[in-house]
Each structure stands twice: as C-alpha cells, then as structure tokens.
Motif scaffolding. Structure first.
Motif, short mmCIF file in Angstrom:
data_model
loop_
_atom_site.label_atom_id
_atom_site.label_comp_id
_atom_site.label_asym_id
_atom_site.label_seq_id
_atom_site.Cartn_x
_atom_site.Cartn_y
_atom_site.Cartn_z
N GLU A 28 6.16 14.93 4.01
CA GLU A 28 4.87 14.41 4.43
C GLU A 28 3.77 14.98 3.54
O GLU A 28 3.91 16.06 2.96
CB GLU A 28 4.61 14.76 5.90
CG GLU A 28 5.61 14.12 6.85
CD GLU A 28 5.40 14.52 8.29
OE1 GLU A 28 4.55 15.42 8.52
OE2 GLU A 28 6.06 13.96 9.18
N THR A 37 0.86 -1.18 0.00
CA THR A 37 0.00 0.00 0.00
C THR A 37 0.89 1.23 0.00
O THR A 37 2.11 1.14 0.24
CB THR A 37 -0.91 0.05 1.24
OG1 THR A 37 -0.09 0.19 2.41
CG2 THR A 37 -1.76 -1.21 1.35
N GLN A 38 0.28 2.38 -0.25
CA GLN A 38 1.04 3.62 -0.16
C GLN A 38 1.57 3.83 1.26
O GLN A 38 2.65 4.40 1.44
CB GLN A 38 0.16 4.81 -0.55
CG GLN A 38 -0.07 4.95 -2.05
CD GLN A 38 1.13 5.51 -2.76
OE1 GLN A 38 2.14 5.82 -2.15
NE2 GLN A 38 1.03 5.63 -4.07
N LYS A 39 0.85 3.34 2.27
CA LYS A 39 1.26 3.57 3.65
C LYS A 39 2.55 2.86 4.00
O LYS A 39 3.33 3.33 4.84
CB LYS A 39 0.14 3.14 4.61
CG LYS A 39 -1.08 4.03 4.57
CD LYS A 39 -2.10 3.61 5.60
CE LYS A 39 -3.30 4.54 5.60
NZ LYS A 39 -4.32 4.15 6.60
N ASN A 40 2.79 1.67 3.39
CA ASN A 40 4.05 0.98 3.70
C ASN A 40 5.08 1.12 2.59
O ASN A 40 6.03 0.34 2.50
CB ASN A 40 3.80 -0.50 4.02
CG ASN A 40 3.24 -1.28 2.83
OD1 ASN A 40 3.24 -0.81 1.69
ND2 ASN A 40 2.77 -2.49 3.10
#
Length: 569
Positions: A170, A47-50
């Motif tokens: 971020e 995923t984009q998160k990991n």
C-alpha cells in the motif's frame, strides 16, 4: 507451439486408419472457421486507483478442425494469439499474446501498459482494436475473429518516479527518483530497524527481493518476491534501486558534520527526512559551509545480517553534499554551499532530503528542533477493579513500535470499573485520548473528548493503537502463546501460562544456532510477533538470537508480556 509437421503426422494416422476400415472411401479434414469475439466493456477509463482491478474481459469462440466422417475426431492443433492495435486494419504497431483459453482479462495496469506500448495518447480516449488470430501451422493461412473496438483512456506512465509501498503493498507517500527514467531510482529514506518495503514503477511493476534466502539485495518482480528490508541500523539511508541490473543498495549515513563559517554536528529528523543543526549567526547574510560525513554501504556483497555489530559493519563510505544552483548534489567530495542567515541570533540549518527530485538547504530563524516522539503511552483506569484501594495510575503503558504512524502496542492485564483513557505523557491528565466510536475491543479515538474508552471483560489483552490513525484494537490472549525459529524450525511450539499474569514458559531444545533467530508469536495465525534483544521484548522487533551462544541442550524460555522481558536459560 504445434508445427505443421505434427499436423500432417496426425492426418496421416487418420488416413491410415480409414484406409483399413473403409476401403475406397475418401475422408476430408475441414479447415478452421473464424470465431466470434465479444468484450465486456466498450469504454474504459484507466487510473492508478483501478490499476490492480480487472477493467476489461474478452471472450471468443473457435471452430475446431473436423473430419468428414462423423465417427472420427480430429486433434486440436489450433494456436491462438490475441492481437491489439490502434488501427482497425491492424496496419499500425500490434501487441500480441499467446492464448490457451477462450477468454482473457486485463487489469488496469496491464491495459495501460498495452496502450502505452502502442503509442496511445494519455488522458484522452483512444480506440484500441482487438482480434484473435487462429492457425493450425506456420504455413497455413490464419483465420481471425471479428474485430472488437474498445475506447480506452490511459493515464500517463511516469517512469521517473518509483513509489515506496509498505509490506502490504500500500502507498506510503514516499518515493525515489529516476532523472532519466532509466530504471535506476535513487533518494533518501528514513528507515527504522529492519524496515521493509516494495517499490512500484510508473507502469505498475512492483519490485521486491528475489525471494531467495541469503540474497537480500537482489530484485524480482515475480509473484514469488519478498519485500525489501533494511539492516538493523535505524536512521538515514541513501537508497539506489536498479531495476535493470536487478540489484539495490542502502548506504547508512551515521553522521553529518558542518565546517566553514559555522561548525557543528547535524541531527537526523527521521519523520521529516531532514538533518538539522542550530547555530548563532553574528549577523544576517550569506555564509559558506561544507557538509560531509561517513556511511556504511549495505549491498549484495554484505547482506543485512548482524549489521548492528562488528561482524558486519557494512562498507565504510565517505559521503558529502555540494551545491548545484538551488538544489544539492550527493557524492563523496564536499563542495561549497552558500546559505543565508535571515537574522542575527539563533538559527537552524536544515538539510531537507524529503523530495528526491530536489534536495535543498535552508536556514530558519529560531531553534527548529525535531519533534520528540514519546516512547510510551499510558492507560490510566485500565486496572482499577483488580487493584483495590488504588486510584487511577500511569503504571500500565504501551511501547512505541512504529514512529511514522505513532503506533503503540503491548499486553495489559485489564479489570476496569469506569473505563480508561490513553495518556501521551506520564502524569499528564489533560492530554488524553478517549472514545470517538466503537466498543470495548476496537474503534476510533478522540483527543480530549471526555468519554472514557469502554472496559473489556477482565483478562489479559494485547493492545494495538495508532495515534495518527486514531484507532485502537484489543485482542484477548489465552493460556498459550508460541515460539518459533529455534534450530531453524518454523513450526509453532507452545509456551504455557504460569501463575503470574502475563508470564508464559516452556522448554526449548537447542541443537544449533538458528539462522534467523527466535520469534515469540501470540496466536496461531501469526498476527502478533515479538522479537527481542538483551532480555527486552519488542513488538515486531528483531528476532531473539541468544541461542547462538548457548551449548546444545534443553533450556527454559520465559516470556513476560506485560513487563516486556524474556529469559532463555
């Protein structure tokens, strides 16, 4: 890469040596044997998160070349290549990487890119096969480790969107758009003075400045990159980031004029990325207008220095909008734009540029003026213990430094008996922020909760609060602060506290004009930095440049943190 020629030269040396020492004895060189490969995971969901995290690690063994004589040692001539394929027999497309150690780790973004390049289907599980190929020369038959299979579910890589990241890399929620996914990202950005950012492509590549002084509009994705930065002019910019040509540009739009059935000047609403203008409609119905203006283009040929002065006004550029169905196009030649007034009377024309995929124009009834942001917040109660005889006042205030996050900062001499509040308007006792959780030095805020913020120990503090995040943080300021940048010397030089609270002073020897100006630094960790213009200090502001007009010599730099002023004379 070592060649087979080197292999035979080394082997010849071994043979020569043994012929002298062990006459008539034959010495043999054993070939490589396959190694063992293991994986840390057998299933990976990407995923984009990991994307920045390590999601898969591989390790393997290898057998070194050996000589039949135990008293001799063969050189390590092994070349290793990691191979990845979607087929178990590696008959389909393969990605390869040269390896120099016996392990390899993949981040989510790296593994996702491999899956994409191999043609894996996004959002479903795909079997990826890994093996290590080892060889000792181009004409020697390679050997392979065992094959390890990992089920990888990649995410879709959308190369049409370039995500705007802040200086800490971020997410900001803003983006640019590449309609043909060709690496050229365009769109509008509302930037404050010297605003800086990074751009992340859909495959995880993060772009910034190339990390070389004087090349503000050149791109790099290397670890040595800096962040991109805008000129000093605050407002609306049309941005073009081209990752293929490795350049970007910022076209500052200083004004937009409306002509046709209605006429007037539009106002830029930076937080909402739109231009607005109020007008009176004679009746409901369609109106035809044209919108055009002027701009200043900043690119590699102009740089960003002194962009708020006559020395570098940018390249004068005409700008205009035209209509294409329900959306707008941007260029230099204006075209007819059909709008619809919903009713007679006061209306607001809105040019909405917030979505880079679809710029739109609309009209709303009434006056839709941009929300005004207060330049200050006030701290009633923060000094009642050291100002005897005075009731709570609005004398102490913090200055706005980040509109997007409604962040305010400043130095305050504190001494409070009952705690204090944060008021958003001078004299307004009702619209105040108070304590939600935390202590005297950091915590969260609540609007009109009724509990005062706890008082810190008496002394000078730097306050940093965000009304959007509803957070506050206080940092004690000692008897020394620092300046840096004079004569292009970026070491810290001491300014000492004077008898006046919040005032610091010290000598500055000017030998030449500094290229980037002078900064005021509150701590040795460089956490809190002030710039300034015309004697006024600004937290995170443009560097002080008064040294450019001073003759070489020694001067006194005096900084008043509480009143946000400075002198260099």
């Amino acid at each position: 890469m070592k060649t087979i020629k080197n292999f035979f030269l080394t082997l010849a040396a071994i043979t020569c040596f043994t012929a002298c020492e062990k006459d008539g004895e034959k010495i043999y060189l054993n070939s490589l044997e396959p190694g063992d490969l293991i994986a840390s995971e057998n299933t990976v969901m990407l995923t984009q998160k990991n994307s920045k995290q390590i999601v898969l690690s591989l390790a393997w063994t290898k057998d070194a070349l050996t000589v039949s004589d135990p008293d001799m040692q063969a050189p390590d001539l092994t070349d290793m290549t990691m191979q990845v394929s979607t087929s178990e027999d590696f008959s389909n497309s393969i990605t390869e990487s040269v390896e120099t150690s016996l392990s390899k780790a993949y981040t989510g973004a790296e593994l996702n890119t491999i899956a994409k390049n191999l043609g894996a289907t996004p959002n479903v599980a795909n079997s990826l096969y890994f093996r290590v190929k080892s060889s000792t020369g181009n004409n020697m038959k390679p050997v392979y480790t065992n094959t390890t299979v990992v089920s990888v579910t990649p995410y879709s890589i959308d190369m049409s969107v370039g995500y705007i990241l802040d200086s800490k890399q971020e997410e900001t929620g803003n983006s640019l758009y590449s309609a043909t996914s060709n690496g050229e990202y365009i769109g509008f950005m509302g930037a404050t003075s010297w605003y800086n950012y990074y751009l992340r492509e859909g495959d995880g590549t993060i772009w910034g400045n190339d990390g070389v002084s004087g090349t503000a509009f050149l791109l790099s994705s290397e670890n040595t990159k800096w962040n991109f930065w805008f000129p000093a002019l605050s407002g609306c910019y049309y941005v073009n980031v081209n990752t293929n040509k490795k350049v970007w540009s910022a076209l500052y739009i200083s004004n937009l004029t409306v002509n046709g059935d209605i006429e007037g000047e539009m106002t830029f609403d930076r937080p909402n990325m739109r231009w607005t203008m109020t007008f009176n409609a004679a009746q409901a119905g369609n109106l035809t207008i044209r919108t055009s203006g002027t701009g200043q283009l900043y690119d590699y040929s102009t740089g960003t220095d002194n962009s708020d002065s006559d020395t570098n006004p940018g390249i004068a550029t005409s700008i205009a909008f035209a209509q294409n169905g329900e959306t707008l196009t941007f260029g230099q030649q204006p075209g007819d734009i059909i709008i619809n007034a919903p009713a007679a009377g006061e209306c607001t024309l809105i040019l909405d540029l917030s979505n880079p995929k679809a710029w739109k124009v609309e009209v709303e009834s009434g006056n839709e003026k941009p929300t005004e942001i207060n330049p200050y917040v006030y701290l009633p109660g923060v000094d009642d213990a050291i100002n005897e005889g005075q009731n709570w006042t609005f004398d102490n205030k913090l200055s706005l430094y980040d509109e997007d996050n409604l962040s305010y900062a400043g130095a305050v001499n504190t001494g409070s008996q009952w705690g204090y509040q944060i008021a958003i308007e001078d004299g307004n006792w009702e619209d105040v922020y108070t304590l939600a959780s935390g202590d005297a030095y950091q915590g969260t805020l609540a609007f009109q909760s009724g509990t005062n913020l706890p008082a810190p120990a008496e002394g000078l503090y730097f306050f940093d609060i965000s009304l959007k995040a509803q957070t506050y943080q206080l940092t004690a300021i000692g008897n020394e602060i620092y300046y840096s940048g004079a004569n292009d010397d970026w070491t810290l030089h001491t300014l000492t506290a004077t008898a006046d609270k919040g005032v610091f002073s010290g000598n500055v020897t000017i030998e030449k004009a500094s290229e980037y100006g002078i900064q005021i630094i509150l701590d040795t960790a460089w956490t809190y930095k002030f710039g300034g213009t015309d004697g006024v200090l600004y937290y995170k502001g443009t560097n002080i440049t008064e040294d450019a007009v001073l003759a070489p010599g020694t001067y006194t730099l005096t900084v008043d943190l509480i009143n946000r002023t400075y002198t260099l004379k």
